[in-house]
Each structure stands twice: as structure tokens, then as C-alpha cells.
Design a protein around this motif. Structure first.
Motif, PDB file in Angstrom:
ATOM      1  N   GLN A 172       0.835  -1.196   0.000  1.00 30.33           N
ATOM      2  CA  GLN A 172       0.000   0.000   0.000  1.00 30.33           C
ATOM      3  C   GLN A 172       0.874   1.252   0.000  1.00 30.33           C
ATOM      4  O   GLN A 172       0.641   2.186  -0.775  1.00 30.33           O
ATOM      5  N   ALA A 173       1.877   1.268   0.867  1.00 32.80           N
ATOM      6  CA  ALA A 173       2.762   2.429   0.943  1.00 32.80           C
ATOM      7  C   ALA A 173       3.466   2.646  -0.390  1.00 32.80           C
ATOM      8  O   ALA A 173       3.615   3.781  -0.851  1.00 32.80           O
ATOM      9  N   GLU A 185      -4.945  11.269   5.662  1.00 30.46           N
ATOM     10  CA  GLU A 185      -4.069  12.215   6.347  1.00 30.46           C
ATOM     11  C   GLU A 185      -2.736  12.349   5.612  1.00 30.46           C
ATOM     12  O   GLU A 185      -2.191  13.436   5.481  1.00 30.46           O
ATOM     13  N   ALA A 186      -2.241  11.210   5.121  1.00 23.70           N
ATOM     14  CA  ALA A 186      -0.926  11.234   4.493  1.00 23.70           C
ATOM     15  C   ALA A 186      -0.971  11.751   3.062  1.00 23.70           C
ATOM     16  O   ALA A 186       0.037  12.164   2.510  1.00 23.70           O
ATOM     17  N   PHE A 187      -2.145  11.727   2.448  1.00 21.24           N
ATOM     18  CA  PHE A 187      -2.178  11.785   1.000  1.00 21.24           C
ATOM     19  C   PHE A 187      -2.972  12.952   0.424  1.00 21.24           C
ATOM     20  O   PHE A 187      -2.650  13.442  -0.650  1.00 21.24           O
ATOM     21  N   ALA A 188      -4.023  13.391   1.136  1.00 21.95           N
ATOM     22  CA  ALA A 188      -4.990  14.293   0.494  1.00 21.95           C
ATOM     23  C   ALA A 188      -4.802  15.755   0.895  1.00 21.95           C
ATOM     24  O   ALA A 188      -4.340  16.055   1.992  1.00 21.95           O
ATOM     25  N   GLU A 227       6.190   1.126  10.118  1.00 22.71           N
ATOM     26  CA  GLU A 227       6.193   2.439   9.474  1.00 22.71           C
ATOM     27  C   GLU A 227       5.016   2.560   8.514  1.00 22.71           C
ATOM     28  O   GLU A 227       4.295   3.556   8.511  1.00 22.71           O
ATOM     29  N   ALA A 228       4.848   1.521   7.683  1.00 17.63           N
ATOM     30  CA  ALA A 228       3.799   1.574   6.664  1.00 17.63           C
ATOM     31  C   ALA A 228       2.425   1.619   7.306  1.00 17.63           C
ATOM     32  O   ALA A 228       1.489   2.208   6.763  1.00 17.63           O
ATOM     33  N   VAL A 283       6.544   7.812   5.665  1.00 17.61           N
ATOM     34  CA  VAL A 283       7.049   6.934   4.608  1.00 17.61           C
ATOM     35  C   VAL A 283       6.930   7.621   3.254  1.00 17.61           C
ATOM     36  O   VAL A 283       7.866   7.622   2.448  1.00 17.61           O
ATOM     37  N   LEU A 284       5.772   8.240   3.012  1.00 15.16           N
ATOM     38  CA  LEU A 284       5.560   8.905   1.727  1.00 15.16           C
ATOM     39  C   LEU A 284       6.505  10.092   1.561  1.00 15.16           C
ATOM     40  O   LEU A 284       7.064  10.308   0.483  1.00 15.16           O
ATOM     41  N   ASN A 285       6.686  10.862   2.642  1.00 16.49           N
ATOM     42  CA  ASN A 285       7.614  11.991   2.570  1.00 16.49           C
ATOM     43  C   ASN A 285       9.030  11.521   2.248  1.00 16.49           C
ATOM     44  O   ASN A 285       9.741  12.129   1.463  1.00 16.49           O
ATOM     45  N   ARG A 286       9.402  10.413   2.894  1.00 13.70           N
ATOM     46  CA  ARG A 286      10.749   9.914   2.674  1.00 13.70           C
ATOM     47  C   ARG A 286      10.924   9.444   1.222  1.00 13.70           C
ATOM     48  O   ARG A 286      11.937   9.689   0.589  1.00 13.70           O
TER      49      ARG A 286
END
Lengths: 305, 546
Positions: free
Chosen positions: B194-195, B223-226, B529-530, B537-540
Motif C-alpha cells: 500500500q505504501a 491524512e498522508a495523502f490528500a 512504518e507503513a 514513509v511517503l515523505n521519505r
């Protein structure tokens, strides 16, 4: 794939052997013999006949004798149609039956697929209901009703087509229709069911979401998936169609092999029955193999190796 | 996240979706306004039945035959509702594309990847076969499919779930869309995959600049994406706003409830003085794929390799792992539902290798609850019959009245109205069915229950109730649980000891707090983490690309 086909054909040999053995002894268990008539033959004549056809030997000896001949490709003489070998009888009749059955199969596939697909695409409309009605009719009305009816209407009343016989292409029309009708019905129903399922599947939704034209979605994505169950059905169905139909051949007076099976059994024409059994068994084995190979060709998830 | 200009490309006004069912008309969407600006990422979040997917299906002309839609959906000023199919087909698949939840079934199993990617390219772009093939190859490289030349010739079943979703994304990008609608694209995937997929989408958005409309039930993803969020409930938008606003300052009760529905709490470890109930050593499960005359030589799959565990009274051992890790297989092997090697001792008796008859006296003590609350209850039995069936076997001397009393007691215990015991399973919701499944296990007064993904098919808010229920019955009966799940948040909340499995082996194990807060192995770290820090994770991933 080739290796698989070869293995399957080798695997068919014991199957055929069992069928031959079973049929052989089953015929001998049945009461009566080929030369029992209402008017009993003279004892001396009967004795001679039995000796010529090896019926005076014990059954197991006859069995090995038959197997020996069979291994050399000799199906033996017919007990009833004197002066004819079983090979000759089947060799004359089989082309007729294959032609007839093959045409019926093609017609049934074509019409069945089209009708079934249309019904599925117009699910729950009057078109769908009429297709189902026709299909139910085709399955329920027996061919010994359809055959004389067609013969009467088109052959006798309107004189459009020959009412029987086997001498022109036109004479094939009515028997082919009679044979194809129930198959059309079965195939249409099969296709309709699997097509409805295919049209609801996620990958068809994907195809629609990607703006593919409807024709392409139906033919490329839905029909191929919908054909798979029909192909499984076609194996035994093709074998049955191509080896002739007693009713159709009798009513239309066709020289196929279907009638030999019944006549041979009634007359205790041992070799003729055995010959017919072997032909049908070989057809069933071969067509089931063809179906399995076709299946693998159409569905990449199926692999033989 | 990227800065977007304020050009509205997708505008939904007062959309209503109605389904004509045998029970009458059901309004799935009841007047929703929504829009997407060029280049932005909008999430639509809601629990099952909120109507979030149906809005998109209706907009794209993909409603089921019994569905109807009213209202307006415009793409760059062009009305899509009621648009003739030929015109709609010029937009969908080209300007607006979709990816779906089920990467397993969304691709046609009968055609190669190449053929399926090329179809929309050729239909919309009018490219030659050779040019389309070239484009397809570029796209597969764009979505980082390894060995794209070879993959072009693959069929969907030869790809993993993550790879299939990448192929779907490649298809979606084929005609440079303005808007990508992603309907739960990662729900069926493992967290680490998914990550990766979310990272890929973010990367591609940055590179290509399309807007993304992301439909999900998972707030962690939102939260991580939108950039912006619409919160939906029962066919209506209850709240909308910037992601940060919604998460920091939710206004509506429903949004607050959703945010609070993440599983919480933890379980203190049990003492070493507690008696050992179930002790398993060196468990191995091997599946033999049979060979034969016609199918060639067989081979073996080692589903579980040398796994052991010790379960004490009142303890909950969480077994986590991604699909194919062998966690469910281990659970079944422990209860002798599968042939296995090793040693399983239940309260001093070795039950390893016991057949059905030998296991029967132990079954009432060793119960199991399955993931699928729809499939594991017989549809033709009443709830009362389902939960008392075990009593007929294990306490045959009970009178009918006594059985009924026990059924009432069990239903009350799992929080269901006992007067409903004469109804059939289909009359209950997913959460209620899972309660029924738990009641069926609890009525026998077992000591150990193996719970195999019992909360995975449920919405977060319902999950939370089931977790509370499991905690309560564990305390009141001093039950021991083996809790199998891919959902790390649930395992963290419920278990006091955790085992992380991968490819049939134990990667890491220990008290839950240690495994979750201070993971040692690389794999466990990635997993944590995922699951818990998706944004990080996405930022990294984004930083690594710059």
C-alpha cells in the motif's frame, strides 16, 4: 502441450480397452443370439453358422479372438448384414453422420451464441424472454415430434424441401434443423448465463470505465469468457452429434450409423454393436481432449505440461 | 503536496443515486455536492454503505442496471449525466480514468498486459499497434514494473496484487488524464505494498500534474495523502475541508467518531505464574501440490516452518503478517484442522496428530472464529440454532429449555438482543454477524479461542466495538486468545505478546509493546512504518526521488 496431448491419447488406450471389454461381455450376457429367429433354423445350419462366426467357442476365447482382430484393425463381419464387414457398414454410414452432425453443430453454435448473447445484453427485456421461451421449447420438444412435423410442413405441404432421403444438399436442411434445435437451445441458455455473469465482472467494468466501444467490450472481453462453459459442454455433445441419431436417421431415411447401434443391439449383431461402441468411445475421448486443449488455448490460466 | 490553481475541472452538484431493489427504492446517495480543482488531491472518506463509490460509478456511467442517477456532474463545463455513450467514451479512459479496489479481478484474465494497456491507447489516441506498444512499454517503466518487456507478455494471474495495481495505474495514465479517480486502490493490498502504491501515485501526480480523487475508508491514507477531504455518511457529505482542518478540528460528531475509531488501548502482559494452556513447538505445515501421470512431478510449499508459541491463561498472542505469511495456516494447524508436524500440547496432553474423533473432547475448549462473518454462518439456520449447535455435540444431556437459556445468556454477553435468536444470519449486519460467531464460540465456555482476522471485514467503528467486546469476554472468563491479523493497529490494541511472520517463518516476537515500539528486524520496522506512519514513509519516498 503436445506432450500433454500424447499422454492423454496414450491414457485413452486403457479406457477404450475397458469399454470394449465391458461392452463385449454385456452383449453376451443379453439373452438370445444373432441367429435366433421366430422360425428356428435347422440344427445343422445353425451349427455351421456358429462355427463360421466362432460362436461355438467359449466366450473368453471369442473375446481374445475379437481383441486379436481389433488389434489388427479388423472389426469383423456383420452377423446380420451378410456379405458386409462392420468396417464397410460404418465406413459408408459414418461420413453421412459426420456431415449431418457437423453441420448441426456449426448451426447450433452460431445461432446459440448469437441468441444467448443478445438475450444477455437485453436481460429481462422481451427479447430475452422470447429467447428463453424458444430455448425451453427447443429442449422440451423431442426430435421424434420435430422431425415428422418439419417433414410434413416443408416436405409435404409446401414441397419446399425433400421430406427425406440423402441425395442433394437440400435434403440435409430438415435433418440438420432437427438435430440442431435442442443444441441451439442449450447453447443459448449456457451463453446467456455466463454472458450475464461476464458483463457484471470487474474487468468488464474496467473496460467500460476506459471508454472502450460496446462492441469491443462484448466481443473481446465478455464473449470469450462466456464461451468457456459452452466449450466444456461441446465435448460430449459433439461426440453424440457426430455419431448419428437413430430418430433423425430413421424418420428422414438417412444412411448414417446411428441406426446401426439400435438395430445391431436388437439383432444381437455382436460385431456391429462393438464397432459402433468403439466409434462413439473414440469420438468421446478425442473430443474431450480437443475441448481441454481448446480450453487451455482460450484461458491462459489453464496450463498443461 | 502540490499547490493547485483554482480551476474546477470536476464539479458534482446535487447528485442522487437510487437503486431499485426488490425491497423498494434505496437511496444510496442523497444530494451531494463535490468538486475537484486541477492538480489537487481530494479524498472522499466514509464507511461501507456511505455511497462514496456510487457517486463515482454514477458520474462515469458505470451504475448497475438497477441504479439511476439525477443531478449534475460536469467535466470542464461538459455535463456527463445523460451524455450519449459515444461522447462519454471520449472522456472516460482518456480525460478521466479510474483504478479500482480489486486489482485481482479488474483486469481481464484472458488477455496479456500489453493487450489491455494498448486497448485504451489505441481507442483514444488512434495510435498504430507499434506506437501503442511503445507507449505501453513507457508506461510500465513509468510505474516501475520490473522487467517491463517481459511483463508485457504476462497475464494478470502471473502478477502479484501490487504489480496488477501498477498495471492499472499505467492504463489510467495512458492518455494523460486530467483526473484520476482511485476507488479504494490499496484496500486489498498489504500495508507495505500500500505504501509503495501510494508513493507511486504521489510521484506520478507530481510528474504529470493530474488531479486525484481518492475514495477510501482509511483515515491514515487520507491524512498522508490528500489536500482536501469530504466525509460521507449514509449518502450525504457531513463535513468537508482541508485535511489538516478536518483532522485537527473536526466539527461534526460523525467525523469525530471516525477519527476516534482507530483502535486504542493496550493489554498488560500476563505473569509467568499463569498456567500454560497451549504449548506448540517446531510447527511445520507443508502443502504438497500433487504430481501425477498427467501433470508432471509434484512439489511442496512450506507454509509454516518451525514456529513455536506458548499461550498462558488470560493471554492474547497476536500473530501478524502479510498475505502468504502463513499466519492463518499456523492457527489452523494449532487446532489440528490441518495436518502438521511438530508438537502441540494442550494442558499437558499432546494433541499433535489427533484425528477428528480424538480431537472432539478438546474442541469445546479450543474454539475458532473466522474472518468472513458472511460465509461462516449457515444461511439456513436461525441464530439460535447456530450458536447452540455446539452444545448438542458437547453437552448432549442438556434439555431444550436449558440450551435456550444458554443461548440467551451468550447473546446477551456479546451485546445482541436475545429476542433476535429466531432470525437468520442475512438479517444481521457484518458486525452483528461477527458477534454471533463469537457467541457460538463463547457458549461452549472454551479456554482458548483462535480468532482469524475477525475484524478485517468490518468498518473501523464496528471494529472498535468488537475489540471492546473481545476485551470484556476475555476478562470475565479469563480466556486466552490467539489473534491472527494483518491489521497491526488491532493487534497492538488487543494482544500482549506479538509474533511477526513472513513467508512461513517468525521474523520477530516479543511483548507487544517491545515489538511495536522498538522493532528490531528491518521487515518489522517497514511494517510498522507503513501501518502507523504512512505520511513519514511517503515523505521519505518523495525526498528520495528529488
Amino acid at each position: 502441450m503436445l506432450g500433454y496431448a500424447v499422454r492423454r491419447l496414450l491414457g485413452a488406450i486403457p479406457t477404450l480397452f475397458l469399454i470394449v471389454t465391458f461392452a463385449f461381455f454385456l452383449m453376451r450376457v443379453a439373452p438370445g443370439g444373432p441367429f435366433d429367429r421366430e422360425r428356428t433354423l435347422e440344427a445343422k445350419v445353425l451349427e455351421n453358422l456358429n462355427r463360421v462366426f466362432h460362436l461355438d467357442k467359449p466366450v473368453w476365447e471369442q473375446y481374445f479372438y475379437y481383441l486379436g482382430n481389433l488389434a489388427r484393425g479388423d472389426l469383423g463381419p456383420s452377423f446380420i448384414y451378410r456379405d458386409f464387414s462392420v468396417q464397410q457398414l460404418l465406413g459408408n454410414g459414418l461420413p453421412v453422420s459426420i456431415q449431418l452432425g457437423g453441420m448441426a453443430l456449426l448451426v447450433a453454435l452460431l445461432i446459440g451464441c448469437v441468441l444467448g448473447s443478445i438475450a444477455a445484453l437485453r436481460q429481462n427485456s422481451w427479447i430475452d424472454y422470447s429467447v428463453i421461451a424458444v430455448a425451453t421449447f427447443g429442449i422440451t420438444v423431442p426430435n421424434f415430434v420435430v422431425a415428422p412435423l418439419l417433414s410434413l410442413i416443408f416436405g409435404v405441404w409446401f414441397s419446399l424441401l425433400p421430406a427425406g432421403g440423402w441425395n442433394s444438399p437440400e435434403s440435409m436442411v430438415l435433418p440438420v434443423i432437427t438435430l440442431a434445435l435442442p443444441q441451439v437451445a442449450i447453447i443459448a441458455r449456457l451463453i446467456r448465463g455466463s454472458m450475464i455473469e461476464a458483463l457484471r465482472s470487474d474487468h468488464v467494468r474496467t473496460a467500460r470505465a476506459y471508454g472502450l466501444p460496446t462492441r469491443m467490450i462484448v466481443v473481446v472481453h465478455a464473449l470469450r469468457a462466456a464461451c468457456l462453459p459452452v466449450i466444456s459442454y461441446l465435448g460430449p455433445a459433439a461426440a453424440a452429434l457426430l455419431t448419428g441419431s437413430v430418430v433423425v436417421e430413421t424418420i428422414f431415411g438417412l444412411p448414417g450409423i446411428g441406426r446401426y447401434f439400435v438395430q445391431g443391439a436388437l439383432n444381437r449383431d455382436y460385431t456391429l454393436v462393438m464397432g459402433t461402441v468403439i466409434i462413439i468411445a473414440v469420438f468421446v475421448v478425442v473430443f474431450n481432449l480437443i475441448v481441454d486443449l481448446l480450453y487451455a488455448a482460450l484461458d491462459p490460466r489453464v496450463r498443461y505440461d | 503536496m502540490m499547490k493547485q490553481n483554482e480551476e474546477r475541472i470536476f464539479d458534482i452538484r446535487d447528485i442522487r443515486v437510487t437503486f431499485d431493489t426488490p425491497d423498494g427504492a434505496v437511496e444510496a446517495v442523497r444530494g451531494v455536492d463535490m468538486h475537484v480543482n486541477a492538480g489537487e488531491t481530494v479524498a472522499v472518506v466514509g464507511e461501507s454503505g456511505s455511497g462514496k463509490s456510487q457517486i463515482m460509478m454514477a458520474s462515469m456511467g458505470l451504475l448497475a442496471a438497477n441504479g439511476s442517477v439525477s443531478g449534475s456532474v460536469t467535466y470542464r463545463g461538459q455535463e456527463l449525466i445523460g451524455l450519449p455513450r459515444a461522447k462519454l467514451n471520449r472522456i472516460r479512459g482518456a480525460k478521466i480514468t479510474m483504478i479500482f479496489q480489486e486489482p485481482m479481478t479488474s483486469l481481464d484474465p484472458l488477455y496479456t498486459i500489453e493487450r489491455q494497456i494498448c486497448e485504451p491507447i489505441r481507442v483514444h489516441g488512434g495510435l498504430s499497434a507499434g506506437a501503442a506498444r511503445q507507449r505501453a512499454l513507457e508506461l510500465l517503466k513509468l510505474v516501475h514494473i520490473p522487467d517491463p518487456e517481459r511483463r508485457m507478455k504476462s497475464y494478470p494471474h502471473e502478477l502479484s496484487g501490487g504489480q496488477r495495481q501498477r498495471v492499472m495505474i499505467a492504463m489510467a495514465l495512458a492518455n494523460d488524464p486530467d483526473l484520476l479517480i482511485a476507488d479504494e486502490p490499496t484496500t486489498a493490498l498489504d500495508v507495505t505494498i500500500q505504501a509503495e502504491i501510494l508513493g507511486l501515485l504521489a510521484e506520478l501526480q507530481k510528474k504529470l500534474g493530474m488531479a486525484i480523487l481518492f475514495i477510501t475508508h482509511d483515515l491514515g491514507i487520507v491524512e498522508a495523502f490528500a489536500d482536501r477531504v469530504y466525509v460521507m455518511q449514509k449518502g450525504l457529505v457531513v463535513e468537508t475541508g482541508g485535511t489538516e482542518d478536518i483532522f485537527q478540528r473536526p466539527q461534526k460528531d460523525y467525523t469525530k467518531m471516525l477519527l476516534a475509531a482507530e483502535p486504542e488501548g493496550h493489554k498488560p502482559p500476563v505473569g509467568d505464574d499463569q498456567p500454560i494452556l497451549l504449548d506448540a513447538r517446531d510447527m511445520c505445515v507443508t502443502f504438497t501440490i500433487k504430481g501425477g501421470f498427467l501433470s508432471g512431478p509434484g512439489y511442496e510449499v512450506k507454509a509454516v516452518q518451525n514456529v513455536g508459541l506458548t499461550l498462558r491463561a488470560g493471554q492474547t498472542i497476536g500473530i501478524v503478517g502479510e498475505s502468504g505469511s502463513g499466519k492463518s495456516t499456523l492457527g489452523r494447524a494449532l487446532l489440528q484442522l490441518l495436518p502438521s508436524e511438530g508438537r502441540v500440547v494442550y494442558q499437558g496432553t499432546s494433541i499433535q496428530g489427533f484425528d477428528r474423533a480424538a480431537m472432539r473432547p478438546f474442541r469445546r475448549n479450543l474454539q475458532m472464529v473466522f474472518q468472513d462473518p458472511y460465509g461462516s454462518l449457515s444461511p439456513r439456520m436461525t441464530v439460535g440454532e447456530i450458536i447452540t449447535e455446539g452444545l448438542l455435540v458437547h453437552e448432549p444431556s442438556l434439555s431444550g429449555r436449558e440450551r435456550d437459556r444458554r443461548a440467551i445468556q451468550a447473546l446477551e454477553e456479546v451485546g445482541l438482543d436475545p429476542s433476535m435468536r429466531n432470525r437468520f444470519p442475512h438479517e444481521f449486519s457484518g458486525g452483528q454477524r461477527q458477534r454471533i460467531a463469537i457467541a457460538r464460540a463463547v457458549i461452549l465456555k472454551p479456554t482458548v479461542i483462535v480468532l482469524d482476522e475477525p475484524t478485517s471485514a468490518l468498518d473501523r467503528s464496528v471494529q472498535k466495538q468488537i475489540i471492546t467486546l473481545l476485551r470484556r469476554i476475555q476478562e470475565s472468563h479469563n480466556l486466552s486468545f490467539i489473534f491472527i491479523s494483518h491489521d497491526l493497529a488491532v493487534v497492538k490494541a488487543l494482544s500482549d505478546y506479538a509474533i511477526v511472520m513472513r513467508s512461513g517463518k517468525v521474523v520477530e516476537e516479543g511483548p507487544t509493546s517491545e515489538v511495536f515500539d522498538n522493532p528490531q528486524s528491518e521487515y518489522t520496522k517497514d511494517l510498522m512504518e507503513a501501518a502507523f506512519n504512512l505520511r513519514e514513509v511517503l515523505n521519505r519516498q518523495a525526498a528520495a526521488r528529488v
